[in-house]
Design a protein around this motif. Structure first.
Motif, short mmCIF file in Angstrom:
data_model
loop_
_atom_site.label_atom_id
_atom_site.label_comp_id
_atom_site.label_asym_id
_atom_site.label_seq_id
_atom_site.Cartn_x
_atom_site.Cartn_y
_atom_site.Cartn_z
N LYS A 167 6.44 21.51 -2.41
CA LYS A 167 7.30 21.38 -1.24
C LYS A 167 7.23 20.01 -0.58
O LYS A 167 8.20 19.55 -0.01
CB LYS A 167 6.91 22.44 -0.19
N TYR A 168 6.07 19.42 -0.58
CA TYR A 168 5.93 18.26 0.29
C TYR A 168 5.54 16.96 -0.41
O TYR A 168 5.70 15.90 0.18
CB TYR A 168 4.89 18.54 1.39
N SER A 169 5.04 17.03 -1.66
CA SER A 169 4.49 15.78 -2.18
C SER A 169 5.58 14.72 -2.33
O SER A 169 5.35 13.54 -2.07
CB SER A 169 3.71 15.99 -3.46
N GLN A 170 6.78 15.17 -2.68
CA GLN A 170 7.86 14.20 -2.82
C GLN A 170 8.23 13.56 -1.48
O GLN A 170 8.45 12.36 -1.38
CB GLN A 170 9.08 14.91 -3.37
N LYS A 171 8.28 14.43 -0.47
CA LYS A 171 8.59 13.94 0.87
C LYS A 171 7.51 12.94 1.31
O LYS A 171 7.81 11.90 1.89
CB LYS A 171 8.61 15.09 1.88
N ILE A 172 6.25 13.29 1.04
CA ILE A 172 5.16 12.42 1.46
C ILE A 172 5.26 11.07 0.74
O ILE A 172 5.14 10.01 1.34
CB ILE A 172 3.79 13.09 1.20
N ALA A 173 5.56 11.13 -0.56
CA ALA A 173 5.70 9.89 -1.33
C ALA A 173 6.83 9.03 -0.75
O ALA A 173 6.70 7.82 -0.60
CB ALA A 173 5.98 10.20 -2.79
N HIS A 174 7.90 9.70 -0.43
CA HIS A 174 9.05 9.00 0.15
C HIS A 174 8.63 8.29 1.45
O HIS A 174 8.92 7.11 1.66
CB HIS A 174 10.14 10.02 0.44
N LEU A 175 7.91 9.02 2.29
CA LEU A 175 7.52 8.42 3.57
C LEU A 175 6.54 7.27 3.39
O LEU A 175 6.59 6.29 4.13
CB LEU A 175 6.93 9.50 4.49
N PHE A 176 5.68 7.38 2.37
CA PHE A 176 4.80 6.25 2.07
C PHE A 176 5.64 5.03 1.73
O PHE A 176 5.36 3.93 2.18
CB PHE A 176 3.87 6.57 0.90
N GLU A 177 6.68 5.28 0.94
CA GLU A 177 7.51 4.14 0.56
C GLU A 177 8.21 3.55 1.78
O GLU A 177 8.32 2.33 1.91
CB GLU A 177 8.53 4.53 -0.51
N VAL A 178 8.66 4.45 2.66
CA VAL A 178 9.31 3.96 3.89
C VAL A 178 8.36 3.10 4.70
O VAL A 178 8.71 2.03 5.18
CB VAL A 178 9.78 5.16 4.76
N LYS A 179 7.11 3.57 4.80
CA LYS A 179 6.16 2.87 5.67
C LYS A 179 5.58 1.63 5.01
O LYS A 179 5.33 0.63 5.69
CB LYS A 179 4.99 3.80 6.05
N SER A 180 5.31 1.72 3.71
CA SER A 180 4.58 0.61 3.12
C SER A 180 5.47 -0.30 2.28
O SER A 180 5.11 -1.42 1.95
CB SER A 180 3.45 1.14 2.22
N GLY A 181 6.65 0.20 1.95
CA GLY A 181 7.56 -0.62 1.16
C GLY A 181 7.28 -0.61 -0.32
O GLY A 181 7.98 -1.23 -1.10
N SER A 182 6.23 0.13 -0.75
CA SER A 182 6.05 0.18 -2.21
C SER A 182 5.89 1.62 -2.65
O SER A 182 5.57 2.51 -1.86
CB SER A 182 4.84 -0.65 -2.62
N LYS A 183 6.12 1.85 -3.93
CA LYS A 183 6.07 3.22 -4.44
C LYS A 183 4.63 3.71 -4.52
O LYS A 183 3.74 3.00 -4.96
CB LYS A 183 6.71 3.27 -5.82
#
Ligand code: ADP
Ligand code: MG
Length: 434
Positions: free
Chosen positions: A55-71
């Motif tokens: 449910k959430y790991s994709q969302k969390i990964a997405h938000l990491f990318e938003v915050k840090s700019g890298s995958k």
């Protein structure tokens, strides 16, 4: 706050309070083992691992990318099972993945009268990139499937080998700021102007942000000029987005503007059945019907309920029957309401109407402040347990008579002013579903 905390905080905004408290709040981030491209979280017990992963790991990964700019690859695992070599491999596999949720497909999207227009529009764009409606603009309330539909087209394009960028306005803005700071604007422009398909979610957040509107305008022109497909979503019609440059607004209407309405009962039933199938939750038809009638429209809420039913029944080794469902739902509604405060309500109203929460609580008499204050007071009265004197104190009014006058006035407005009524409903929905 470290980046993981920031990410979880942002996730909190996107999911229901119940989901957050049950699954996310207790996640522990392993700052030592995590790296710049791997984030490791430990859940509180083994039962919830799969659920959180799916449910959430994709969302969390997405938000990491938003915050840090890298995958970043997100790993949800039990503490002693994290194996460096294995994780390395996952990282390599994942790098090429985009931020599209693979389960957001057309097949998984249930169509009914409320959404068939939007569905048909997105479907035809997915079969004819750049040629039919460009841009395609989808708008509608929270949790009605805008992101799902947009990504369904994205998944089709991606499978055809097209370069698809899916981003929210927030991420686009963060990316922009980062490139400005690093003096790498050419790379930013190259990235967004050279893709085949650009999907931008929640366009209403461009509101009153002039710098990024300017940049977005040029991105739009470049893509549109070379026949690349653009799909946008927002919570309202482009005309209704305040603080949006005229030239952008008119361009958003160039292609096709399609709305999504709240699902009718049969569609809700179909959606619930689909979600059960996807998440392997087994419930009987009468429970499906019951949930469909109790939940009014926000589909995200349906998912919250299913996850709760599933988790409870697993933890307590109980089959999900109607009685059990009723109790869980009662619980959830109560929790939703108890967690709702006047602060939350004024914040949501203020954000939506582009003013400050402090202005709502001030004595300001300008038209838009009075408007926002009336809406906030009404919603606080409806959705919280606060008394008239508490309301009066919170909104800086003399006493409870002042508040009851205001409420009388608001009731009159609701009767006579359709727009006002709709706005109150829209915001109440937003507040109870956030
Ligand atoms: P929005 O972007 O409009 O706020 P989302 O696209 O995020 O809403 O939808 C919220 C959740 O509801 C998603 O999990 C999505 O898959 C689901 N959903 C919404 N509408 C439908 C539908 N018609 N069929 C299947 N799932 C749906
Ligand atoms: Mg969305």
């Amino acid at each position: 706050m470290n980046i993981a905390q920031e990410v979880l905080k942002a996730l909190k905004e996107e999911i229901t309070e119940v989901e957050y408290n049950r699954y996310i709040k207790h996640l522990t981030y392993d700052a030592k083992k995590s790296t710049s491209d791997l984030a490791i979280f430990y859940p509180q017990n083994a039962l919830v691992i799969n659920w959180i992963k799916n449910k959430y790991s994709q969302k969390i990964a997405h938000l990491f990318e938003v915050k840090s700019g890298s995958k970043v690859t997100v790993q949800i695992a039990l503490k002693n099972s994290v194996d460096k070599r294995k994780t390395k491999k996952i990282v390599e596999q994942k790098v090429s993945n985009s931020l599209l949720n693979p389960s957001h497909t057309f097949d998984n999207f249930m169509v009914g009268g409320s959404n068939q227009f939007a569905y048909a529009a997105v479907k035809s764009v997915s079969e004819n990139a750049g040629n039919v409606y460009n841009p395609l603009f989808i708008y509608g309330g929270v949790g009605l499937g805008k992101t799902h539909l947009m990504q369904a087209a994205g998944n089709v394009f991606q499978n055809e080998g097209k370069v698809v960028i899916y981003t929210t306005v927030e991420q686009f803005l963060n990316d922009f700021i980062r490139h400005v700071r690093n003096k790498t604007m050419e790379r930013f422009q190259e990235k967004y102007r050279k893709c085949d398909v650009l999907l931008i979610d929640d366009i209403q957040f461009l509101s009153n942000k002039e710098g990024i509107q300017e940049e977005f305008f040029h991105t739009f022109e470049a893509l549109k000029g070379s026949g690349k497909q653009i799909i946008l979503t927002a919570d309202k019609h482009p005309k209704k987005i305040a603080g949006l440059e005229k030239r952008l607004q008119s361009r958003f209407e160039w292609g096709l503007v399609a709305d999504i309405q709240p699902p009718e009962l049969e569609t809700k039933i179909a959606i619930i059945e689909k979600k059960c199938e996807i998440n392997k939750v087994v419930i009987t038809k009468d429970i499906v019907n019951y949930i469909a009638t109790v939940i009014d429209s926000n589909v995200r809420e349906i998912e919250g309920i299913l996850s709760k039913l599933h988790a409870y029944s697993q933890l307590m080794h109980i089959d999900i029957d109607l009685e059990f469902t009723k109790n869980v739902l009662k619980d959830q509604m109560k929790e939703n309401r108890e967690n709702l405060t006047m602060d939350i309500i004024t914040q949501v109203v203020a954000k939506d109407l582009n003013i400050k929460p402090s202005e709502i609580r001030s004595k300001g008499r300008s038209k838009n402040i009075v408007y926002a204050r009336r809406i906030s007071i009404y919603i606080c009265r409806e959705l919280t347990q606060n008394t008239m004197p508490q309301l009066a104190q919170y909104f800086g009014m003399k006493d409870h008579t002042a508040i009851s006058h205001t409420i009388k006035k608001i009731n009159e407005l609701i009767k006579d002013d359709e727009d006002f009524k709709v706005k109150i409903e829209e915001l109440s929905n937003k507040i109870t579903s956030s």
